[in-house]
Scaffold this active site. Structure first.
Site: not given
Ligand code: GDP
Ligand code: IMO
Ligand code: MG
Length: 422
Positions: A15, A18, A42-43, A223
């Site tokens: 988080d 990225k 979750g980007h 990640q």
């Protein structure tokens, strides 16, 4: 000229931002490729007042006609993929043209998700705090040679699926775990049919051919290095190699074709799920970081744990990744803080250590304090307008870490990014 692959990856516990930076850098590249992880990621990307959260689809999908690849190292849940892809298609993005999926990527089965929950329940208080997306069981199946791959959906799939599902069901029975996958499975099978509409390819050949043609590739990590299965805070990690080497195995790229390595860190540090976090704050300062940084999981909505930046960890993750450029994210979150702290070493068993020890659950951080900038960074557009105290913080990080900070992010929007003249 034959091109190399640049890799962009998180240096903390995920988080770091990225998705935002991949989107910002995409115009410089012809190809963006995910190489590991799955819908545990979750980007988040923001531009033009819109916000998207991507889980399996690379963050290069929004900028134009770039080729986007889901590599062999990724684990894919067809149902979640369909949900994500349909939304993007509705928003006008041409996925069927620009997205390519490796036939060697492994499939997350509905029973894989159930197994994730069952293993977590069995661990009780020692649970990892996974995202519940079936990541661990799917990589376990891959390594134990029981997995199903995207390429398997093209021939005799029903038979292969029935076998793999029966295996999982037996394990769940042994664990005495009750569940109902009827609804989940129906969606999943719909997802399998949908997946067939995409370009399913031998992505290792494809990506190497593109590089030989002179096309530039950006590998998008998911990640962070502290969640890496080998180098992270084991066992509180994810089940893939999140470090730079994962781009080689997850895309089929030779190590000598890795180019620049962009390492991303927040100006502070966060973590979701269980496991040690030496600089974690339980006081008002940590709460202010969480509030100002909206530190809630993009996938699970869970509260992210917050703390000061940890240079012991960053030195280590820079080392294992061969980071050539740093990217400093969410600097604006610290705008209100009179003092900024940075952990420069640990106290462990009464001794000072400045390298990452095997076990970080019993270390005490030793901090250096810097003066805060106490002004609003979010509207600054030029490097020369950055406040002195903030520049001092950047210089301090560069000096400590031995790597230049190339980009500074001062807000969630694509535009709130400053490229440093270095
Ligand atoms: P990722 O998983 O590494 O892509 O990061 P996430 O999307 O899970 O979390 C990063 C969060 O921070 C998202 O909500 C972003 O919109 C937001 N974000 C990214 N960069 C910045 C920044 O510089 N400042 C602020 N305030 N928010 C940011
Ligand atoms: P992005 O790509 C933050 C964490 C989970 C849990 C551990 C194992 O958005 O940075 P898993 O479901 O992978 O088996 O969970 O890893 N985790 C993440 N934390 N960001 C992520 O992805 C994460 N993906 C997994 O919270 O502690
Ligand atoms: Mg995320």
């Amino acid at each position: 000229m034959k091109k190399k692959v640049d890799v962009l990856l998180g240096l903390q516990w995920g988080d770091e931002g990225k998705g935002k930076i991949v989107d910002v850098l995409t115009p410089k590249y012809d190809v963006v490729a995910r190489f590991q992880g799955g819908p545990n990621a979750g980007h988040t990307l923001e531009f033009g007042g819109k916000k998207f959260v991507l889980r399996s689809i690379p963050s290069g999908i929004f900028q134009g006609e770039q080729t986007n690849i889901i590599g062999n190292g990724v684990v894919l849940d067809p149902a979640l993929f369909m949900g994500e892809a349909v939304e993007l298609e509705k928003a006008g993005y041409n996925l069927k043209k620009n997205l390519f999926i490796s036939k060697k990527a492994h499939l997350i089965l509905p029973t894989g998700r159930i197994l994730d929950a069952a293993y977590e329940a069995a661990k009780g208080d020692a649970k990892v705090g996974t995202t519940g997306k079936g990541i661990g069981p799917t990589y376990t199946d891959k390594i134990s040679r029981n997995g199903l791959r995207v390429g398997d959906i093209l021939e005799n799939f029903e038979e292969k699926y029935a076998q793999a599902k029966a295996r999982h069901e037996q394990i769940l029975k042994n664990l005495n775990y009750t569940y109902d996958i009827t609804e989940m499975e129906a969606k999943w099978l719909e997802g399998i049919a949908y997946l067939k509409e995409f370009r399913l390819i031998d992505s290792e050949q494809f990506v190497n051919d593109l590089m030989d043609e002179g096309k530039s590739v950006l590998g998008e990590g998911a990640q962070g290095s502290m969640l890496d299965i080998d180098f992270g805070s084991y066992p509180f990690v994810t089940s893939s190699n999140t470090v730079c080497a994962g781009a080689c195995t997850g895309l089929g790229i030779a190590p000598n074709r890795i180019g620049d390595v962009y390492g991303i860190t927040k100006a502070y540090c966060t973590r979701v799920g269980s496991g040690p976090f030496p600089t974690e704050l339980f006081d008002e300062v940590g709460k202010e970081m969480r509030d100002r940084g909206h530190e809630y999981g993009a996938v699970t909505g869970r509260e992210r744990r917050c703390g000061w930046i940890d240079l012991v960890i960053l030195k280590y993750t820079i080392m294992v990744n061969g980071v050539t450029h740093l990217i400093l994210m969410k600097s604006d979150v610290l705008d209100t803080f009179p003092t900024i702290k940075a952990c420069v070493a640990y106290k462990k068993n009464g001794e000072t250590v400045d390298h990452l020890p095997y076990d970080i659950s019993d270390v005490e951080p030793i901090y250096t304090e810097l003066k805060g900038w106490q002004c609003d960074l979010t509207k600054i557009t030029r490097e020369e307008d950055l406040p002195k105290e903030f520049v001092d913080y950047i210089k301090f990080l560069e000096e400590q870490l031995g790597v230049p900070v190339k980009y500074v992010s001062i807000g969630p929007d694509r535009e709130q990014t400053i490229t440093r003249n270095i």
